[in-house]
Design a protein around this motif. Structure first.
Motif, short mmCIF file in Angstrom:
data_model
loop_
_atom_site.label_atom_id
_atom_site.label_comp_id
_atom_site.label_asym_id
_atom_site.label_seq_id
_atom_site.Cartn_x
_atom_site.Cartn_y
_atom_site.Cartn_z
N ASP A 217 11.09 36.83 28.19
CA ASP A 217 11.94 36.98 27.02
C ASP A 217 11.06 37.33 25.83
O ASP A 217 10.20 36.54 25.43
CB ASP A 217 12.69 35.67 26.76
CG ASP A 217 13.74 35.79 25.67
OD1 ASP A 217 13.39 36.25 24.56
OD2 ASP A 217 14.91 35.43 25.92
N VAL A 218 11.26 38.51 25.27
CA VAL A 218 10.39 38.99 24.19
C VAL A 218 10.42 38.04 22.99
O VAL A 218 9.41 37.83 22.32
CB VAL A 218 10.80 40.42 23.77
CG1 VAL A 218 9.98 40.88 22.55
CG2 VAL A 218 10.60 41.39 24.93
N ALA A 219 11.56 37.46 22.72
CA ALA A 219 11.69 36.60 21.54
C ALA A 219 10.99 35.25 21.71
O ALA A 219 10.44 34.71 20.75
CB ALA A 219 13.16 36.38 21.22
N TYR A 220 10.98 34.70 22.91
CA TYR A 220 10.55 33.32 23.09
C TYR A 220 9.26 33.15 23.91
O TYR A 220 8.75 32.03 24.02
CB TYR A 220 11.66 32.51 23.76
CG TYR A 220 12.91 32.43 22.91
CD1 TYR A 220 12.96 31.62 21.78
CD2 TYR A 220 14.03 33.19 23.22
CE1 TYR A 220 14.10 31.56 20.99
CE2 TYR A 220 15.18 33.14 22.43
CZ TYR A 220 15.20 32.32 21.33
OH TYR A 220 16.32 32.26 20.54
N PHE A 221 8.73 34.21 24.45
CA PHE A 221 7.53 34.08 25.29
C PHE A 221 6.33 33.61 24.48
O PHE A 221 6.07 34.09 23.38
CB PHE A 221 7.21 35.43 25.94
CG PHE A 221 5.97 35.39 26.79
CD1 PHE A 221 5.94 34.67 27.96
CD2 PHE A 221 4.83 36.09 26.40
CE1 PHE A 221 4.80 34.63 28.74
CE2 PHE A 221 3.68 36.06 27.18
CZ PHE A 221 3.68 35.32 28.35
N GLU A 222 5.59 32.64 25.02
CA GLU A 222 4.38 32.12 24.40
C GLU A 222 3.25 32.08 25.43
O GLU A 222 3.50 31.89 26.63
CB GLU A 222 4.61 30.71 23.85
CG GLU A 222 5.58 30.64 22.69
CD GLU A 222 5.03 31.29 21.42
OE1 GLU A 222 3.78 31.38 21.32
OE2 GLU A 222 5.83 31.70 20.56
N PRO A 223 2.00 32.21 24.99
CA PRO A 223 0.87 32.11 25.93
C PRO A 223 0.72 30.71 26.50
O PRO A 223 1.22 29.74 25.93
CB PRO A 223 -0.35 32.48 25.07
CG PRO A 223 0.19 33.07 23.81
CD PRO A 223 1.56 32.48 23.62
N ASN A 224 -0.02 30.62 27.60
CA ASN A 224 -0.36 29.33 28.19
C ASN A 224 -1.69 28.88 27.58
O ASN A 224 -2.76 29.13 28.11
CB ASN A 224 -0.49 29.47 29.71
CG ASN A 224 -0.84 28.15 30.38
OD1 ASN A 224 -0.75 27.09 29.77
ND2 ASN A 224 -1.26 28.22 31.63
N TYR A 225 -1.61 28.20 26.43
CA TYR A 225 -2.82 27.81 25.71
C TYR A 225 -3.59 26.68 26.39
O TYR A 225 -4.78 26.53 26.21
CB TYR A 225 -2.45 27.35 24.29
CG TYR A 225 -1.94 28.43 23.39
CD1 TYR A 225 -2.74 29.51 23.04
CD2 TYR A 225 -0.66 28.36 22.84
CE1 TYR A 225 -2.28 30.49 22.18
CE2 TYR A 225 -0.18 29.33 21.98
CZ TYR A 225 -1.01 30.39 21.64
OH TYR A 225 -0.54 31.36 20.79
N LEU A 226 -2.92 25.85 27.15
CA LEU A 226 -3.50 24.63 27.70
C LEU A 226 -4.15 23.80 26.61
O LEU A 226 -5.24 23.25 26.77
CB LEU A 226 -4.55 24.95 28.78
CG LEU A 226 -4.06 25.45 30.12
CD1 LEU A 226 -5.24 25.60 31.08
CD2 LEU A 226 -3.03 24.54 30.74
N LYS A 227 -3.49 23.69 25.48
CA LYS A 227 -4.11 23.02 24.33
C LYS A 227 -3.71 21.56 24.18
O LYS A 227 -4.27 20.86 23.35
CB LYS A 227 -3.74 23.75 23.04
CG LYS A 227 -2.26 23.70 22.69
CD LYS A 227 -1.97 24.40 21.38
CE LYS A 227 -0.50 24.32 21.02
NZ LYS A 227 -0.22 24.99 19.73
N GLU A 228 -2.75 21.08 24.97
CA GLU A 228 -2.28 19.71 24.79
C GLU A 228 -2.94 18.72 25.74
O GLU A 228 -2.59 17.56 25.77
CB GLU A 228 -0.77 19.67 24.97
CG GLU A 228 -0.03 20.49 23.92
CD GLU A 228 1.48 20.43 24.11
OE1 GLU A 228 2.18 20.97 23.24
OE2 GLU A 228 1.93 19.86 25.10
#
Length: 238
Positions: A217-228
């Motif tokens: 989904d172009v609007a909602y796609f986010e990278p997999n940061y593994l930041k948490e």
């Protein structure tokens, strides 16, 4: 026929490529610029737009319409991923193209499979992206890119991958591998140097997703940061 724009910015390398039915017809990167400087990385924000404009100009001048944009979606550098995904989403939205997200560690495996076609059948692939100190982002895959251990942050020590190394030769590679060479000493551990993470290697994975219509989904796609995560040794890799 499928024409896909590929964007890779998850490490200090930055690269863009265009594939037409899986064949690379355009590519550019900052590899030579990086090798010629002492800087740890290059400012992706200042050069990615130029690279993408060059790719778009190339296809426009040859009257080649795009079908999709593929982006390396992490894990990796937080800033690099954010810049790359933002650019990919902007191009996809502006040109009404499909968006394809690819796991960065799977992309890292592609050049190994292309160059080292004589690996043992039971070999496992272990791409490693540098995080900090003795920490890497990593996963384990078969030669068919079937996931054996999912993507996770791991603090490497002498017991890492111990159980898997008893049963399989494991090939370690990527920009996080240097910190592991003097620690993982099992005879089944093999280290591959010079495996760059570049956009041109995204093509076979992106083509497969395109044919299977696996789009984001172009609007909602986010990278997999593994930041948490909290940095601990993954028990499944001991």
């Amino acid at each position: 026929m499928s024409v896909i724009l590929h964007i890779e910015t998850s490490t200090d390398l930055c690269s863009v490529a265009v594939s037409q039915d899986s064949a690379i017809i355009f590519q550019t990167d900052n590899l030579k610029e990086k090798e010629g400087t002492a800087a740890k990385g290059t400012n992706h924000a200042s050069i990615l737009g130029v690279m993408v404009d060059e790719a778009l100009s190339f296809t426009d001048n040859h009257a080649i319409p795009f079908d999709a944009v593929a982006v390396s979606a992490g894990p990796g550098s937080y800033t690099g991923l954010r810049i790359g995904v933002s650019m990919a989403k902007g191009v996809a939205y502006g040109r009404n193209l499909k968006l394809i997200g690819l796991p960065t560690l799977e992309v890292q495996c592609v050049p190994v499979l292309l160059v080292h076609d004589n690996l043992p059948d039971d070999a496992l692939l272990c791409p490693m992206l540098d995080a900090r100190r003795m920490e890497v982002y990593t996963a384990l895959y078969t030669r068919a890119l079937k996931t054996v251990q999912p993507i996770a942050p791991v603090v490497v020590d002498e017991h890492s991958f111990e159980e898997q190394l008893k049963e399989h030769p494991i090939y370690f590679f990527g920009n996080g591998v240097e910190k592991c060479k003097s620690i993982i000493l099992h005879p089944n551990a093999h280290f591959l140097d010079g495996v760059p993470l570049l956009a041109k290697y995204m093509s076979p994975l992106a083509e497969k997703k395109f044919l299977q219509e696996e789009f984001e989904d172009v609007a909602y796609f986010e990278p997999n940061y593994l930041k948490e995560f909290q940095a601990t040794v993954a028990k499944s890799l001991l």
